[in-house]
Design an enzyme around this catalytic site. Structure first.
Site, PDB file in Angstrom:
ATOM      1  N   LEU A   8      41.868  -0.306 -85.418  1.00 46.47           N
ATOM      2  CA  LEU A   8      40.883   0.036 -86.161  1.00 46.47           C
ATOM      3  C   LEU A   8      39.794   0.694 -85.096  1.00 46.47           C
ATOM      4  O   LEU A   8      39.229   0.008 -84.351  1.00 46.47           O
ATOM      5  CB  LEU A   8      40.305  -0.910 -86.957  1.00 46.47           C
ATOM      6  CG  LEU A   8      41.344  -1.639 -87.870  1.00 46.47           C
ATOM      7  CD1 LEU A   8      40.533  -2.689 -88.979  1.00 46.47           C
ATOM      8  CD2 LEU A   8      42.182  -0.559 -88.521  1.00 46.47           C
ATOM      9  N   ALA A   9      39.722   1.910 -85.119  1.00 49.06           N
ATOM     10  CA  ALA A   9      38.543   2.619 -84.163  1.00 49.06           C
ATOM     11  C   ALA A   9      38.004   3.893 -84.915  1.00 49.06           C
ATOM     12  O   ALA A   9      37.585   4.901 -84.206  1.00 49.06           O
ATOM     13  CB  ALA A   9      39.445   3.129 -82.848  1.00 49.06           C
ATOM     14  N   ARG A  15      25.421   0.450 -83.179  1.00 49.36           N
ATOM     15  CA  ARG A  15      24.407  -0.406 -82.441  1.00 49.36           C
ATOM     16  C   ARG A  15      24.428  -0.054 -80.906  1.00 49.36           C
ATOM     17  O   ARG A  15      23.680  -0.457 -80.079  1.00 49.36           O
ATOM     18  CB  ARG A  15      25.087  -1.987 -82.496  1.00 49.36           C
ATOM     19  CG  ARG A  15      24.723  -2.456 -83.934  1.00 49.36           C
ATOM     20  CD  ARG A  15      25.290  -3.735 -84.144  1.00 49.36           C
ATOM     21  NE  ARG A  15      26.712  -3.590 -84.617  1.00 49.36           N
ATOM     22  CZ  ARG A  15      27.720  -4.516 -85.157  1.00 49.36           C
ATOM     23  NH1 ARG A  15      27.399  -5.900 -85.093  1.00 49.36           N
ATOM     24  NH2 ARG A  15      28.848  -4.035 -85.365  1.00 49.36           N
ATOM     25  N   LYS A  22      31.887   4.651 -79.982  1.00 47.26           N
ATOM     26  CA  LYS A  22      31.972   3.599 -79.254  1.00 47.26           C
ATOM     27  C   LYS A  22      33.108   3.254 -78.509  1.00 47.26           C
ATOM     28  O   LYS A  22      33.067   2.892 -77.173  1.00 47.26           O
ATOM     29  CB  LYS A  22      31.785   2.381 -80.355  1.00 47.26           C
ATOM     30  CG  LYS A  22      31.757   1.027 -79.620  1.00 47.26           C
ATOM     31  CD  LYS A  22      31.395  -0.182 -80.320  1.00 47.26           C
ATOM     32  CE  LYS A  22      32.134  -0.439 -81.611  1.00 47.26           C
ATOM     33  NZ  LYS A  22      31.649  -1.500 -82.398  1.00 47.26           N
ATOM     34  N   GLY A  80      34.332   0.248 -93.957  1.00 46.68           N
ATOM     35  CA  GLY A  80      34.611  -1.051 -93.599  1.00 46.68           C
ATOM     36  C   GLY A  80      36.003  -1.185 -92.999  1.00 46.68           C
ATOM     37  O   GLY A  80      36.854  -0.294 -93.148  1.00 46.68           O
ATOM     38  N   THR A  81      35.993  -2.349 -92.565  1.00 40.24           N
ATOM     39  CA  THR A  81      37.380  -2.726 -91.956  1.00 40.24           C
ATOM     40  C   THR A  81      38.699  -2.784 -92.729  1.00 40.24           C
ATOM     41  O   THR A  81      39.858  -2.362 -92.498  1.00 40.24           O
ATOM     42  CB  THR A  81      37.182  -3.757 -90.716  1.00 40.24           C
ATOM     43  OG1 THR A  81      36.740  -4.965 -91.825  1.00 40.24           O
ATOM     44  CG2 THR A  81      36.514  -3.823 -89.603  1.00 40.24           C
ATOM     45  N   ASP A 105      37.228  -2.186 -80.545  1.00 36.20           N
ATOM     46  CA  ASP A 105      36.051  -2.570 -79.708  1.00 36.20           C
ATOM     47  C   ASP A 105      36.310  -3.937 -79.198  1.00 36.20           C
ATOM     48  O   ASP A 105      35.258  -4.593 -78.717  1.00 36.20           O
ATOM     49  CB  ASP A 105      35.001  -2.365 -80.349  1.00 36.20           C
ATOM     50  CG  ASP A 105      34.843  -3.246 -81.757  1.00 36.20           C
ATOM     51  OD1 ASP A 105      35.895  -3.927 -82.241  1.00 36.20           O
ATOM     52  OD2 ASP A 105      33.662  -3.493 -82.396  1.00 36.20           O
ATOM     53  N   TYR A 350      30.676  17.945 -44.201  1.00 43.96           N
ATOM     54  CA  TYR A 350      31.100  18.456 -45.473  1.00 43.96           C
ATOM     55  C   TYR A 350      32.378  18.989 -45.220  1.00 43.96           C
ATOM     56  O   TYR A 350      32.674  20.228 -44.763  1.00 43.96           O
ATOM     57  CB  TYR A 350      30.165  19.329 -46.373  1.00 43.96           C
ATOM     58  CG  TYR A 350      31.091  19.760 -47.746  1.00 43.96           C
ATOM     59  CD1 TYR A 350      31.485  18.760 -48.553  1.00 43.96           C
ATOM     60  CD2 TYR A 350      31.408  21.051 -47.804  1.00 43.96           C
ATOM     61  CE1 TYR A 350      32.080  19.246 -49.653  1.00 43.96           C
ATOM     62  CE2 TYR A 350      32.195  21.327 -48.957  1.00 43.96           C
ATOM     63  CZ  TYR A 350      32.626  20.296 -49.924  1.00 43.96           C
ATOM     64  OH  TYR A 350      33.340  20.794 -50.927  1.00 43.96           O
ATOM     65  N   ASN A 370      33.394  26.452 -48.349  1.00 47.45           N
ATOM     66  CA  ASN A 370      34.527  26.538 -48.875  1.00 47.45           C
ATOM     67  C   ASN A 370      34.336  27.447 -50.168  1.00 47.45           C
ATOM     68  O   ASN A 370      35.302  27.897 -51.021  1.00 47.45           O
ATOM     69  CB  ASN A 370      35.259  25.369 -49.380  1.00 47.45           C
ATOM     70  CG  ASN A 370      34.220  24.404 -50.236  1.00 47.45           C
ATOM     71  OD1 ASN A 370      33.179  24.561 -50.116  1.00 47.45           O
ATOM     72  ND2 ASN A 370      34.818  23.461 -51.205  1.00 47.45           N
TER      73      ASN A 370
HETATM   74  C1  UD1 Z   1      34.148  -7.467 -87.164  1.00 50.95           C
HETATM   75  C2  UD1 Z   1      34.686  -8.582 -87.955  1.00 50.95           C
HETATM   76  C3  UD1 Z   1      33.931  -9.971 -87.764  1.00 50.95           C
HETATM   77  C4  UD1 Z   1      34.571 -10.237 -86.338  1.00 50.95           C
HETATM   78  C5  UD1 Z   1      34.260  -9.255 -85.414  1.00 50.95           C
HETATM   79  C6  UD1 Z   1      34.848  -9.520 -84.085  1.00 50.95           C
HETATM   80  C7  UD1 Z   1      34.681  -7.507 -90.383  1.00 50.95           C
HETATM   81  C8  UD1 Z   1      34.248  -7.246 -91.746  1.00 50.95           C
HETATM   82  N1  UD1 Z   1      34.244  -8.343 -89.504  1.00 50.95           N
HETATM   83  O1  UD1 Z   1      32.820  -7.510 -87.277  1.00 50.95           O
HETATM   84  O2  UD1 Z   1      34.359 -10.908 -88.616  1.00 50.95           O
HETATM   85  O3  UD1 Z   1      33.788 -11.443 -85.838  1.00 50.95           O
HETATM   86  O4  UD1 Z   1      34.610  -8.127 -85.895  1.00 50.95           O
HETATM   87  O5  UD1 Z   1      34.556  -8.541 -83.079  1.00 50.95           O
HETATM   88  O6  UD1 Z   1      36.033  -7.122 -90.037  1.00 50.95           O
HETATM   89  N2  UD1 Z   1      36.083   0.242 -88.242  1.00 50.95           N
HETATM   90  C9  UD1 Z   1      36.665   1.255 -88.779  1.00 50.95           C
HETATM   91  N3  UD1 Z   1      36.361   1.525 -89.722  1.00 50.95           N
HETATM   92  C10 UD1 Z   1      35.276   1.147 -90.642  1.00 50.95           C
HETATM   93  C11 UD1 Z   1      34.439   0.210 -89.980  1.00 50.95           C
HETATM   94  C12 UD1 Z   1      35.022  -0.318 -88.779  1.00 50.95           C
HETATM   95  O7  UD1 Z   1      37.630   1.778 -88.050  1.00 50.95           O
HETATM   96  O8  UD1 Z   1      34.597   1.771 -91.727  1.00 50.95           O
HETATM   97  C13 UD1 Z   1      36.325  -0.275 -86.816  1.00 50.95           C
HETATM   98  C14 UD1 Z   1      35.307  -0.011 -85.729  1.00 50.95           C
HETATM   99  O9  UD1 Z   1      35.621   1.104 -85.105  1.00 50.95           O
HETATM  100  C15 UD1 Z   1      35.557  -1.378 -84.607  1.00 50.95           C
HETATM  101  C16 UD1 Z   1      36.231  -2.350 -85.785  1.00 50.95           C
HETATM  102  O10 UD1 Z   1      36.623  -1.724 -86.810  1.00 50.95           O
HETATM  103  O11 UD1 Z   1      36.680  -0.897 -83.884  1.00 50.95           O
HETATM  104  C17 UD1 Z   1      35.349  -3.595 -86.078  1.00 50.95           C
HETATM  105  O12 UD1 Z   1      34.079  -3.005 -86.793  1.00 50.95           O
HETATM  106  P1  UD1 Z   1      32.729  -3.464 -86.447  1.00 50.95           P
HETATM  107  O13 UD1 Z   1      31.624  -2.754 -87.374  1.00 50.95           O
HETATM  108  O14 UD1 Z   1      32.492  -3.314 -85.040  1.00 50.95           O
HETATM  109  O15 UD1 Z   1      33.068  -5.065 -86.844  1.00 50.95           O
HETATM  110  P2  UD1 Z   1      32.041  -6.243 -86.388  1.00 50.95           P
HETATM  111  O16 UD1 Z   1      30.756  -6.117 -87.138  1.00 50.95           O
HETATM  112  O17 UD1 Z   1      32.117  -6.344 -85.101  1.00 50.95           O
HETATM  113 CA    CA Z   2      32.596  -5.110 -83.329  1.00 46.34          CA
END
Ligand code: UD1
Ligand code: CA
Length: 446
Positions: A8-9, A15, A22, A80-81, A105, A350, A370
């Protein structure tokens, strides 16, 4: 065991306070996402699915360079994830093996940790997840653990009660289980929470409520650290540099003051080489054995053969190849140049777009001109040639072997083998004129 992965990226990484996505921020010269792709590669997963969204084109370009068989899926809105994983559903609809879910990440998860999670699946768990203990769990999801390391729920920071916030066992964001099982319950996740996001973490509650078994695998916080801010990035860099330093030590290299020496993810150094304090290695540096790099040198994209000595204060730039027993001294910059065995450039020079023959000596202050402002041109220097100090070699130009260039020359034409070339105004001495001029100037000053 059949295994594939989704990374998931797609997130913006708010932040990080950056215009760069990121996951493209670098640790030891490689994007965070590259470190995650190294893990899937180590696990033998050839075509991981990467969910991208924010700055999708630049992330995709990187993914394709790093792992050409990776599949990139777009998440249109970062909801969201849970929603991010949902985006990969169609791609994996025919797949019925195990699915490893990784966050783009969280870069330092090791193969052995994933293997421990897979072992839990083999022993009967339906979903294995990775956790860690930390004294400062702020911002991580907290794990509600039942007996036998079964996790019944993950509570995100924003929803956690005061009591739950005191829980120090956190979610690392790595999960593994049957792909069919995960996708069949993903649709049960809602966005009714304080972020209005679909939390992937809610899947734990959903499946345990249906009677499926989860199992927690614990690792340390160093390995599981996630990167959300520039401060996290600096901490991750430090952690990874220490790992690289350990790797270099185990190849038999001496680091005089390791904490002041910075490596790239791909730096290679042979045994009995010595690196003095304050040296920086950019990407793609390969150094053989018995090489000495003196303080305050900066190297990138170069190879250095055994017995050579570089620095202090040397800058070695990409496409430079330094053969055996070459000496590069202080304040010498070299770019796209091959220096053959035993060549020397000991001070203030150089050197760019050149080939320098074995045993040749580049005197102090020599400049290889050069660049004409539009094009780059090359310079060839034959073996055992001697370039007198403060010469300018205007490329394109060839200097023959055993040729001698008088100091201060501006060389614009080729010089044959064994020749002496001088191009400078010849010296005139005027008897006693120096003294007379000085006396006159002093008398004016009075
Ligand atoms: C997330 C977890 C948290 C965990 C932490 C570990 C969730 C809801 N929370 O929080 O429980 O302790 O990681 O590091 O999963 N991403 C997407 N699409 C989205 C949102 C996020 O692809 O819509 C990707 C982000 O790019 C990232 C990853 O998912 O690589 C995690 O997202 P992030 O927002 O960093 O989650 P955390 O708040 O760190
Ligand atoms: Ca994170």
């Amino acid at each position: 065991m059949d295994l594939t992965a989704v990374i998931l990226a797609a997130g913006k990484g708010t932040r990080m306070k950056s215009n760069i996505p990121k996951v493209l921020h670098e640790i030891a010269g490689m994007p965070i996402l590259g470190h995650v792709l190294n893990l899937t590669n180590d696990l033998g997963i050839n075509s991981p699915t990467v969910v991208i969204g924010h700055e999708a084109q630049s992330v995709k370009s990187y993914v394709k360079i790093k792992q050409k068989d990776a599949i990139c899926i777009i998440q249109e809105k970062q909801l969201g994830t849970g929603n991010a994983l949902e985006c990969a559903k169609d791609t994996l609809s025919k797949y019925d093996g195990n699915l490893l879910i990784l966050y783009g990440d969280v870069p330092f998860i090791e193969k052995k940790t994933v293997l421990a999670m897979l072992e839990q699946l083999r022993l009967g768990a339906d979903l294995a997840m990775l956790g860690f203990n930390t004294e400062d769990p702020t911002n991580y999801g907290r794990l509600i653990i039942e007996k036998n390391n079964n996790v019944s729920e993950i509570v995100e920071e924003k929803e956690a009660t005061t009591v739950q916030k005191r829980i120090k066992t956190c979610n690392a964001g790595i999960y593994c289980g049957s792909s069919k099982l995960i996708f069949s319950f993903l649709k049960n996740i809602t966005d009714r929470n304080n972020s209005d996001e679909f939390y992937l973490t809610d899947i734990v509650k959903v499946i345990t409520n249906k009677g499926f078994k989860t199992k927690l695998v614990l690792s340390d916080h160093e390995e599981t650290q996630g990167i959300n801010s520039k401060k996290d990035l600096a901490r991750a860099e430090l952690y990874f540099q220490n790992k690289l330093r350990d790797k270099v030590f185990s190849s038999g290299v001496t680091l005089i003051d390791p904490k002041t020496i910075y490596f790239s993810h791909d730096t290679e150094i042979g045994k009995d080489s010595i690196i003095r304090p304050n040296v920086i290695f950019g990407p793609s540096v390969k150094i053989k054995s018995n090489v000495e790099i003196l303080s305050f040198s900066h190297l990138e994209g170069c190879t250095i053969a055994k017995g050579s000595k570089i620095g202090p204060f040397a800058r070695v730039r990409p496409e430079t190849h330094i053969e055996e027993n070459v000496k590069i001294g202080n304040f010498v910059e070299i770019k796209k140049t091959t220096l053959k065995t035993g060549a020397k450039a000991n001070h203030l020079a150089y050197i760019g777009d050149a080939e320098i023959g074995s045993g040749a000596n580049i005197g102090a202050g020599t400049i290889f001109c050069n660049y004409d402002g539009v094009f780059k041109h090359s310079t060839q220097i034959g073996k055992n040639a001697f370039i007198g100090s403060n010469s300018s070699l205007v490329a394109p130009v060839n200097i023959g072997s055993n040729a001698l260039i008088g100091s201060g020359s501006v060389i614009t034409n080729n010089v044959p083998d064994d020749a002496l070339a001088i191009s400078r105004v010849s010296q005139k001495n005027k008897n006693s004129l120096g003294k007379r001029i000085m006396e006159k100037l002093r008398s004016i000053k009075k």
